[in-house]
Every structure is written in C-alpha cells, then in structure tokens.
Design a protein around this motif. Structure first.
Motif, PDB file in Angstrom:
ATOM      1  N   ALA A 123       0.502  -1.255   0.076  1.00  0.00           N
ATOM      2  CA  ALA A 123      -0.046  -0.049   0.026  1.00  0.00           C
ATOM      3  C   ALA A 123       1.052   1.234  -0.061  1.00  0.00           C
ATOM      4  CB  ALA A 123      -1.060  -0.252   1.335  1.00  0.00           C
ATOM      5  N   ARG A 124       2.026   1.183   0.680  1.00  0.00           N
ATOM      6  CA  ARG A 124       2.741   2.218   1.031  1.00  0.00           C
ATOM      7  C   ARG A 124       3.342   2.527  -0.600  1.00  0.00           C
ATOM      8  NH1 ARG A 124       7.857   2.167   4.981  1.00  0.00           N
ATOM      9  NH2 ARG A 124       8.946   4.039   4.332  1.00  0.00           N
ATOM     10  N   ASP A 125       4.113   1.360  -1.147  1.00  0.00           N
ATOM     11  CA  ASP A 125       4.517   1.451  -2.684  1.00  0.00           C
ATOM     12  C   ASP A 125       3.720   2.328  -3.561  1.00  0.00           C
ATOM     13  OD1 ASP A 125       6.822   0.133  -2.108  1.00  0.00           O
ATOM     14  OD2 ASP A 125       5.893  -1.758  -2.694  1.00  0.00           O
ATOM     15  N   VAL A 126       2.368   2.155  -3.687  1.00  0.00           N
ATOM     16  CA  VAL A 126       1.265   2.445  -4.452  1.00  0.00           C
ATOM     17  C   VAL A 126       1.179   4.183  -3.887  1.00  0.00           C
ATOM     18  CG1 VAL A 126      -1.190   2.644  -4.854  1.00  0.00           C
ATOM     19  CG2 VAL A 126      -0.032   0.553  -4.866  1.00  0.00           C
ATOM     20  N   LYS A 127       1.224   4.451  -2.602  1.00  0.00           N
ATOM     21  CA  LYS A 127       1.080   5.872  -2.337  1.00  0.00           C
ATOM     22  C   LYS A 127       2.160   6.620  -2.818  1.00  0.00           C
ATOM     23  CE  LYS A 127      -0.527   7.440   2.163  1.00  0.00           C
ATOM     24  NZ  LYS A 127      -0.801   7.127   3.471  1.00  0.00           N
ATOM     25  N   MET A 128       3.437   6.092  -2.687  1.00  0.00           N
ATOM     26  CA  MET A 128       4.648   6.875  -3.295  1.00  0.00           C
ATOM     27  C   MET A 128       4.776   6.984  -4.692  1.00  0.00           C
ATOM     28  SD  MET A 128       8.648   5.180  -3.155  1.00  0.00           S
ATOM     29  CE  MET A 128       7.935   4.494  -4.670  1.00  0.00           C
ATOM     30  N   ILE A 129       4.287   6.002  -5.496  1.00  0.00           N
ATOM     31  CA  ILE A 129       4.327   5.913  -6.767  1.00  0.00           C
ATOM     32  C   ILE A 129       3.150   7.104  -7.298  1.00  0.00           C
ATOM     33  CG2 ILE A 129       3.660   4.822  -8.908  1.00  0.00           C
ATOM     34  CD1 ILE A 129       4.835   1.986  -7.626  1.00  0.00           C
ATOM     35  N   ARG A 130       1.998   7.253  -6.715  1.00  0.00           N
ATOM     36  CA  ARG A 130       1.064   8.176  -7.044  1.00  0.00           C
ATOM     37  C   ARG A 130       1.720   9.571  -6.482  1.00  0.00           C
ATOM     38  NH1 ARG A 130      -5.066   6.257  -6.444  1.00  0.00           N
ATOM     39  NH2 ARG A 130      -5.097   8.000  -7.552  1.00  0.00           N
ATOM     40  N   GLY A 131       2.400   9.512  -5.556  1.00  0.00           N
ATOM     41  CA  GLY A 131       2.743  10.957  -5.357  1.00  0.00           C
ATOM     42  C   GLY A 131       3.776  11.518  -6.401  1.00  0.00           C
ATOM     43  N   PHE A 132       4.669  10.554  -6.968  1.00  0.00           N
ATOM     44  CA  PHE A 132       5.584  10.972  -7.957  1.00  0.00           C
ATOM     45  C   PHE A 132       4.880  11.002  -9.156  1.00  0.00           C
ATOM     46  CE2 PHE A 132       8.060   8.592 -11.434  1.00  0.00           C
ATOM     47  CZ  PHE A 132       9.054   9.565 -11.417  1.00  0.00           C
ATOM     48  N   LEU A 133       3.724  10.496  -9.488  1.00  0.00           N
ATOM     49  CA  LEU A 133       2.901  10.948 -10.454  1.00  0.00           C
ATOM     50  C   LEU A 133       2.103  12.124 -10.505  1.00  0.00           C
ATOM     51  CD1 LEU A 133       1.158   7.248 -11.274  1.00  0.00           C
ATOM     52  CD2 LEU A 133       3.300   8.127 -12.152  1.00  0.00           C
ATOM     53  N   ARG A 134       1.791  12.605  -9.379  1.00  0.00           N
ATOM     54  CA  ARG A 134       1.064  13.573  -8.933  1.00  0.00           C
ATOM     55  C   ARG A 134       2.190  14.792  -9.414  1.00  0.00           C
ATOM     56  NH1 ARG A 134      -0.050  13.018  -3.938  1.00  0.00           N
ATOM     57  NH2 ARG A 134      -1.395  11.206  -4.560  1.00  0.00           N
ATOM     58  N   GLN A 135       3.409  14.477  -9.022  1.00  0.00           N
ATOM     59  CA  GLN A 135       4.348  15.463  -9.345  1.00  0.00           C
ATOM     60  C   GLN A 135       4.777  15.615 -10.606  1.00  0.00           C
ATOM     61  OE1 GLN A 135       5.397  17.605  -6.757  1.00  0.00           O
ATOM     62  NE2 GLN A 135       6.979  18.521  -7.805  1.00  0.00           N
TER      63      GLN A 135
END
Lengths: 239, 239
Positions: free
Chosen positions: B220-232
């Motif tokens: 779940a944490r990986d997904v959150k991190m990836i989405r933060g990256f995508l948002r950026q």
C-alpha cells in the motif's frame, strides 16, 4: 550439489577479530559453503584465523577474497541479503534465516547471491543495508546479542537445511501387526508357563500386555529381541 | 513463556575451555533458556566464562550448577537428549535439532528435560549416550566438526524457533486491487500528459505497465509513493 551452493557467497564487512573470520570459515565448511569475501578486516592475522578455522576449513581461508570497500565486494552479485540485529523503520527485516534460506535455494542457478554480515561492534550501517535486497534478522528472545560467529553459524545452518543435502536420520523399521501379534502369542505362552493364569484369566493379562505395548513404537528389531527373551524364559522354566 | 522453557536444562559434560561455557550461556540467553548444568569442567575460570557470556548472560553463569559426575547431573530429569557428531551402530541418531525441538515443545509442562553436550575433544561416550532417550545429530555437509559453542547455538536456536516465541517479521500491507487500479488510472493520466499516446495507443501502454507491476508485491505504501511521484510529474508538466 545444488547449483546455488556454488554461487553463494558469505561476506564479512569490517570484522574486527581474526578468530571470528576463522570461525565463519569453519561454519561454512561444515554447512557445505565455499566462497568467503572479507571487506576491510581490522586485523587479518592469518595464523589466528587458521587456528579457528581448523585445517579442514583452511582452503576457504586461503581462497577468501579481500576487498577495500563494500561496493567492490558485492558489485558482481545479483542478490544480496544483509543480516542485522538492530531493527527499525529504515531497516525492517524482510526475512528470517529460514525464509531467506528457502528463497536462496529456490533461485535459478545463474543467480550469484551473497549474505552480508557487519562488524562485531556496529553491525551493518544504513548504507550497507541500502544495498541489500533482503534484510535478515535472527529471531531471539527479548535479549538479542549474538556474536558474529554465532550469526554466521545459524545462517549457514539454515542454508544447509534448505538445500536438501542434510543427512537424513536412520529410521528403524517399525514392527508390523503380524510381528506384534506373533509376540503376543508368544507372551501368552510365557504367561501360561510361569503360572500367571492361575490367578487371572488369559484375556486379563493379554489386555494388560497390549496396553503396555501401545504407542511404544516397537521396531521389528525390538520384537525380535523380546521374543528371544520370551523363548529363554520358556526354556528356563521347562528345564 | 511456554512452560517447557522453565524446565529445559542445558548440560555440558566435561567441557575443557571456559570460553565455551560462556559462549553456551550467551546462546542460551539469546534463545530464552535459563538453566545450565556443568559436569566436571576441566577449568572453571569464571573470569573467562563471564567474558564470553557478556554481562547479559552473567545470571545464567552465576546460577549454573556444577556436578562431579553425569548421573548426578541428570538423575532428576524425565527426558534426556544427547548430541553427537560421531554416529554408528551403538549411537544411531534419532533426531535432528529441528525434530527434537518440536518434540520438547510438545511435552507436558511437568516434564523436566535436558540436552546433553559432550566435551570439545571426545564428545559423548557410549555410557553417556546410553542414558539418553534421544540421540541428536546436527546435519552437516560431508565434513562434520562443529565446535561445542556452535552446536549449543544451533540446538538453542531450534528450540527458540519451535517455541513459537520467535519475533515475527514485519509484514507490510500488500496493496489491494482497488489501490493498484487507482494507480494505473493515475499512470494513464501521466502517459497522456507527457504525450506518450501520440506514438502508441493507451491500451498498449497500460498493458506494458500492468506487466511491469505484475508480481512486484506492491505494498500500500509503494502505491502511495508512486502516486505521489505521478502527481508531481503532472504538476511539473502542466506548470
């Protein structure tokens, strides 16, 4: 020999005491491992190392590769597991010795894997842990402070166990029901000969005998021995 | 704490080196065992023993009971397992460290059990083995010569593992399909924003992305991190 054995490498990072390098080599030899790398040992006193390794593991010491820094020592590996006693947010253990051993045993033959151990004093730092694909911690009771040689021992032991190379136990053949019934018949004969049936019925004694032998895991050899004993009783009484 | 722990006793028979007595105490402490008995130690040099035990295991050394002969040391036990590297007709191993640990863990609480280790030089003699209910041998590669401290380490480790007291691994929560699908939607948005769809269809990129993330055990944490990256990325491109 399983292929992954040939590639598996034990790496000691900054060991302080030559005795521990020797003890690690001895563990490895006992558990079927061959390749030792040592990064910046504080004291490479080969005499002390070889004394602990014993002559049996001297070849591992002689073939050991010494490196100046960790990155050089691991750069050709495909998979690296680091061992740590200190755990925390940045170093969450992903494996126990048993789980990493199983993982290593299941890897394809061309994978070159290493298991990394830190120094006696500091263990592995965060930089070293950062290089690792797996973080292994050895389960302990509340108090956790194995020394370097003890940690290497446990990891190598689990690798051996997972390899399927472990010597299997000798399992004596369990007696068949036919063999056990033959013994009970023989026993009844003894009961009669020594006069037990004057006090209680045969079925009383048989029942007791059966209960006595229940779940005793009698082997074929046990039955033979018991019947030899019974034969001798009959012979002695009838004489 | 499991009841059998409180009764389990480690017995060293004729150890020659005080360092090994200390190392045994340290193993025991790490693995949650308490009771040490020592039969006719060649050299009870308490300073050397305590140095190897470290202060953490000093209590085990101080509480250790010393005996003049083996029979006295084991006579109050209900079950005794002996460890040996030498095997043969008179000393067929019945257990490995893993099987004896399982057996001990399953015994009723009132059973007082001991595990017996021979001297560094001779191991256990046939007389000592004769007292044992179980003969334990540690699986090794062809070459078999663990030292006393190493043998104690492995046995204590297996007892710990069988006790159910071993600290369990931190298991991060794996991402749900909903979380992963949210990530893929987000990823498609990025593909569009950065202009990937000019060359290939959306479904081509989605398929590639799905294949890339397959079996990656995303948390779940990986997904959150990836989405933060995508948002950026989206923010940076649209700025």
């Amino acid at each position: 020999m399983k292929p992954y054995y040939q590639n598996l490498i034990i790496i000691l990072h900054g060991p302080r005491y030559p005795e521990n390098i020797g003890a690690a080599a001895r563990c490895m030899k006992n558990m079927g491992l061959r390749h030792l790398r040592v990064v910046s040992p504080l004291n490479w006193d080969e005499e002390k190392i070889l004394k602990m390794a014993t002559h049996e593991a001297a070849d591992i010491v002689h073939d050991a590769k010494i490196f100046d820094n960790l990155v050089d020592a691991v750069s050709d590996l495909h998979f690296l597991a680091g061992t740590t006693a200190r755990t925390g947010r940045k170093r969450r253990p992903t494996d126990t010795p048993a789980t990493i051993a199983k993982e290593l045993a299941s890897m394809p033959a061309h994978i070159r894997s290493g298991i990394l151990f830190g120094s006696e004093k500091w263990g592995l730092g965060n930089d070293a842990i950062g290089l690792c694909d797996s973080v292994v911690t050895i389960p302990t009771a509340n108090f956790s402070s194995l020394n370097l040689a003890q940690s290497v021992m446990i990891i190598c032991y689990e690798i051996m166990m997972a390899s399927g190379k472990a010597t299997s136990l000798y399992k004596p053949r369990i007696a068949t029901i036919r063999e056990k019934e033959g013994m009970f018949q023989h026993l009844m004969e003894v009961f009669e000969v020594i006069g037990l049936y004057q006090k209680q019925t045969p079925s009383y004694w048989l029942q007791n005998a059966r209960r006595f032998f229940r779940r005793k895991d009698l082997t074929a050899r046990d039955v033979k021995m018991i019947r030899g004993f019974l034969r001798q009783i009959i012979w002695a009484v009838r004489r």
